[in-house]
Design a protein around this motif. Structure first.
Motif, short mmCIF file in Angstrom:
data_model
loop_
_atom_site.label_atom_id
_atom_site.label_comp_id
_atom_site.label_asym_id
_atom_site.label_seq_id
_atom_site.Cartn_x
_atom_site.Cartn_y
_atom_site.Cartn_z
N THR A 121 12.95 32.78 -21.77
CA THR A 121 12.55 31.46 -22.13
C THR A 121 11.47 31.06 -21.26
O THR A 121 10.96 29.88 -21.77
N GLY A 165 7.80 31.57 -20.73
CA GLY A 165 6.58 31.93 -21.29
C GLY A 165 5.84 32.75 -20.25
O GLY A 165 5.20 33.95 -20.23
N HIS A 213 18.95 23.07 -27.65
CA HIS A 213 17.70 23.72 -27.32
C HIS A 213 17.70 24.97 -26.45
O HIS A 213 16.98 25.93 -26.46
N ASP A 227 16.14 28.42 -27.63
CA ASP A 227 15.10 28.91 -26.45
C ASP A 227 15.30 30.42 -26.35
O ASP A 227 14.37 31.07 -26.33
N LEU A 256 14.94 32.23 -30.57
CA LEU A 256 13.94 32.06 -31.26
C LEU A 256 12.67 32.07 -30.26
O LEU A 256 11.84 32.82 -30.54
N ASN A 257 12.41 31.29 -29.28
CA ASN A 257 11.52 31.31 -28.27
C ASN A 257 11.22 32.51 -27.48
O ASN A 257 9.99 32.94 -27.29
N PHE A 312 9.51 34.93 -29.65
CA PHE A 312 8.05 34.78 -29.59
C PHE A 312 7.51 35.28 -28.32
O PHE A 312 6.51 35.80 -28.17
N ASN A 313 7.94 34.91 -26.92
CA ASN A 313 7.42 35.18 -25.90
C ASN A 313 7.29 36.48 -25.47
O ASN A 313 6.46 37.12 -24.89
N GLN A 370 5.00 38.28 -29.13
CA GLN A 370 3.61 38.24 -29.21
C GLN A 370 2.93 38.89 -28.36
O GLN A 370 1.72 39.61 -28.90
#
Length: 239
Positions: free
Chosen positions: A61, A63, A103, A107, A110-111, A114-115, A118
């Motif tokens: 979570t 980044g 959150h 986090d 989903l986040n 991405f972290n 990507q």
């Protein structure tokens, strides 16, 4: 030797996936958030059985911390297989759910996706081969009381799976989601007793982590090269 990163690899399903991918000859990177000792033990067990593995710990979570950890891993070569398995529950009915609960779950599932995904996607694109497998949940398909946050996070992951699959399809990369039902891990302890499982699951038993791992291993293989953008359930006929 292809390299695979399994986030949440120190958990029940994650550990089974690590063991199964290692058996297929991949170098497995077992990720943990805080439980590095558990990840180290899984990696050591894989090595003791003739496989190749290492352990790593970082908070996906965060980044900045995730990017730094992945840069170190990528210095040793491309990670061709990514299994986004990390996820947490923090259950409450929505009227009683705190902002922190909402959150926190978003986090991680989903986040965190991405972290991790990507930074690893461009090296995959350059190598023109890759497998991204997102571990979801039946809660994202059917819904579940007390899990609006978890269902929302995993449902968004389904949509992200389909969109990312379109973006990388021409580069030899597949992106799929696996949605388990009730699986016999520590996460279901205290939530489902044997009688409840028999009523909820037509097969009248919980699934085994190894059964989920078999599906993941297939999706990570060359045999699944034409399967992408799919959400595949493994739930004993619950849906």
């Amino acid at each position: 030797m292809k390299r695979a990163l399994i986030t949440g690899g120190s958990g029940g399903i994650g550990a089974a996936i690590c063991q199964r991918l290692a058996a297929d000859g991949l170098h497995v990177i077992v990720h943990a958030n805080r439980n590095l000792d558990r990840a180290e033990a899984i990696a050591a067990d894989i090595r003791n059985n003739g496989g190749s593995a290492e352990a790593v710990a970082f908070d996906l979570t965060d980044g900045t911390a995730t990017t730094a950890a992945l840069e170190t891993l990528l210095a040793a070569g491309t990670i061709q297989v990514l299994v986004n398995n990390a996820g947490i529950h923090d259950d409450a009915v929505l009227p009683g759910m705190s902002t922190t609960q909402w959150h926190r779950v978003i986090d991680v599932s989903l986040n965190g996706f991405f972290n991790v995904t990507q930074p690893l996607s461009l090296p995959m694109i350059r190598s023109r081969w890759g497998r991204i497998i997102n571990i979801s949940s039946i809660a994202a398909i059917t819904g579940n009381r007390g899990q609006v946050n978890y269902s929302a996070a995993k449902g968004a992951l389904h949509a992200a799976t389909k969109s990312l699959a379109l973006e990388v399809a021409s580069r030899g990369i597949t992106v799929n989601a696996v949605a388990p039902g009730i699986i016999a891990t520590d996460m279901i302890d205290g939530h489902f007793d044997p009688d409840s499982i028999r009523k909820l699951v037509p097969m009248q038993r919980a699934g085994r982590p190894e059964e989920v791992a078999e599906l993941v291993a297939f999706l990570a293989s060359d045999k699944a090269a034409y399967i992408s953008g799919q959400v595949i359930s493994i739930n004993g006929a619950m849906t």
